[in-house]
Design an enzyme around this catalytic site. Structure first.
Site, PDB file in Angstrom:
ATOM      1  N   SER A   1      -0.618  -2.917   0.576  1.00 17.42           N
ATOM      2  CA  SER A   1      -1.286  -1.591   1.453  1.00 17.42           C
ATOM      3  C   SER A   1      -2.756  -1.583   1.206  1.00 17.42           C
ATOM      4  CB  SER A   1      -0.979  -0.231   0.759  1.00 17.42           C
ATOM      5  OG  SER A   1      -1.190   0.927   1.075  1.00 17.42           O
TER       6      SER A   1
ATOM      7  N   ASP B   1      -5.401   1.466   7.016  1.00 12.47           N
ATOM      8  CA  ASP B   1      -5.334   0.668   5.600  1.00 12.47           C
ATOM      9  C   ASP B   1      -4.626  -0.624   6.076  1.00 12.47           C
ATOM     10  OD1 ASP B   1      -2.789   1.909   5.764  1.00 12.47           O
ATOM     11  OD2 ASP B   1      -2.367   1.703   3.687  1.00 12.47           O
TER      12      ASP B   1
ATOM     13  N   ASP C   1      -1.668  -1.737   5.700  1.00 15.77           N
ATOM     14  CA  ASP C   1      -0.383  -1.554   6.570  1.00 15.77           C
ATOM     15  C   ASP C   1      -0.128  -0.573   7.286  1.00 15.77           C
ATOM     16  OD1 ASP C   1      -0.210  -0.113   4.420  1.00 15.77           O
ATOM     17  OD2 ASP C   1       1.987  -0.410   4.103  1.00 15.77           O
TER      18      ASP C   1
ATOM     19  N   ASP D   1      -0.120   2.489   7.117  1.00 19.36           N
ATOM     20  CA  ASP D   1       0.687   3.712   7.009  1.00 19.36           C
ATOM     21  C   ASP D   1      -0.397   4.969   6.829  1.00 19.36           C
ATOM     22  OD1 ASP D   1       0.003   2.842   4.450  1.00 19.36           O
ATOM     23  OD2 ASP D   1       2.137   3.191   3.510  1.00 19.36           O
TER      24      ASP D   1
END
Ligand code: MG
Length: 463
Positions: free
Chosen positions: A101, A245, A247, A249
């Site tokens: 993440s 960020d 990833d 999300d």
């Protein structure tokens, strides 16, 4: 990674420094445990973000899953919310995402997703941990191991289509917006520019080439890491900026005045807007205690109740779902869950919804944010052991007795012109202090007062 005996999962999956904590051997064993959890014959979708070692970890995990008789579908590089959406809507039994993440570049991690597309529950994590630590493996006979992994195609395209179905794409397209996108050199680059093209947006991209060294900035979108993107918004006279960020999300919004806004601010605007568009949803929003009280102040006039939850997106998602839904769930870090789409954080969905709101209201992004109450904020931390932190929380409850408080995760105190949250960190030996007030002097005075109380619990004094 702090690997306590019997415990692998932190607030959001398994995380560690690649090849130090998180090794191929570890991932193989974890893959077997996850495979045993899903069971022989289960269909599991796997993918990864751009991080170093992603193929090492994914390869080992796939090997572990296969050895437990799981049927593996590999999507390769993908934003986490796209994988989650595919798991839910294409009826996979689960998903595994290799990502750390927003963590620094040397980290990697593993996230396990249930058949509903949401990260598995704490109870399910405990089952996986038990398989991991007890080394329970099924030793399937050779006939069970003949299914090769398959490539999964169309995942990102299907995800972008699903987002487009949630917004008025034509009215956004008519506005011909100009948007700066900062992809954090990772998988956001695979979906967000594509989505924007479909919305007739003039896209200016920064850090949108894939690079596991993260040359552009740290993977966490914050005011200090989005300085370049914010300058670009001003220089290009863009209508909006967004920073993902690692990833994708999360989405942190930059307005047309170049101001970077935390997710509790953009989340409040979006939830109020969504409540006017999706009128059948229960008039509630869920947000972590680390969000500002401006969420309540702003949403109350819309008749929307704010449910405070412990910090962590999985808690927000699972509670929203089990308690009958909501308009939205969001976090100050930029995570936003648009319930009609999916019960997980989704950066590209958040951006599309923001453009939908701008098109619908016909106002500039900076004007939208100017409607929110202004606060001066402080975020700081104090070194402390777990015991010292718990002692401090108890003393603060006494100290502020008489004030309205939320005590589900540390202690959050609501004053007349300020709020302050004190909580033990879930990842470091520190006490986190954050708060806001109508004046800088007031919040600084409150934080000093809080530190004074905390110091009574610290054996070594305030460091
Ligand atoms: Mg993330």
């Amino acid at each position: 990674m702090v690997m306590l005996l019997g415990k692998l999962f932190g607030t959001d999956g398994v995380r560690g420094v690649i090849n130090v904590d998180l090794t191929a051997e570890f991932a193989l064993r974890l893959g077997r445990a996850i495979g045993a959890f899903f069971g022989k014959g289960a269909r599991v979708l796997v993918g990864r973000d751009v991080r170093a070692g992603g193929d090492v970890i994914l390869g080992a995990l796939v090997s572990g899953l296969l050895s437990e008789g799981v049927k593996v579908y590999n999507v390769g590089l993908v934003p986490t919310p796209a994988l989650q959406y595919a798991v839910k809507s294409w009826s996979y039994d689960g998903g595994v995402m290799v990502t750390a993440s927003h963590n620094p570049p040397e980290y990697n991690g593993v996230k396990v997703v249930g058949g509903d597309g949401i990260e598995v529950t704490r109870e399910d994590e405990a089952v996986i941990e038990e398989y991991f630590f007890k080394g329970t493996v099924s030793r399937l006979e050779w006939r069970a191991l003949v299914e090769p992994p398959e490539a999964a195609s169309g995942v990102i395209e299907g995800y972008v289509d699903a987002i487009l179905a949630q917004v008025d794409a034509e009215s956004i397209a008519r506005r011909n917006f100009k948007v700066v996108v900062d992809c954090a050199n990772s998988v956001g680059a695979l979906a967000t520019p594509l989505l924007l093209r479909r919305l007739n947006v003039r896209t200016i991209s920064i850090n949108c080439h894939l690079d596991p060294l993260f040359p552009g900035r740290e993977p966490e979108p914050r005011p200090d890491t989005l300085v370049d993107a914010a300058s670009l918004v001003l220089a290009a006279r863009a209508d909006l900026g967004v920073g993902h960020d690692g990833d994708a999300d999360r989405a942190i919004i930059i307005d047309d005045m170049g101001r970077v806004h935390w997710g509790d601010r953009s989340g409040s605007l979006l939830a109020a807007y969504a409540s006017t568009k999706w009128r059948d949803l229960p008039r509630r929003v869920y947000t972590g205690v680390s969000s500002s009280v401006l969420v309540e102040e702003y949403l109350k006039p819309y008749g929307i109740e704010v449910v405070w939850t412990p910090v962590g997106s999985v808690t927000i998602a699972r509670r929203m779902k089990s308690e009958g839904g909501a308009i939205a769930g969001f976090e100050e870090n930029g995570g936003y869950m648009h319930v009609p789409h999916q019960y997980v954080r989704d950066g590209a969905m958040k951006l599309a919804l923001f453009l939908d709101m701008m098109a619908s209201y016909g106002v500039r992004s900076g004007e939208l944010f100017s409607k929110l109450p202004e606060y001066y904020s402080v975020k700081t931390k104090v070194k402390a052991s777990r015991d010292e932190a718990l002692c401090a929380v108890e003393l603060l409850k006494e100290h502020f007795s008489g004030y309205r408080m939320v005590t589900i995760d540390g202690v959050k105190v609501f004053g007349d012109n300020f709020w302050v949250l004190v909580r033990p960190s879930g990842t470091e030996p520190v006490i986190r202090i954050m708060g806001e007030a109508v004046t800088r002097e007031l919040i600084e005075r409150v934080v000093e007062e809080v530190k004074g109380v905390i110091s009574r619990c610290l054996r070594g004094g305030l460091g």
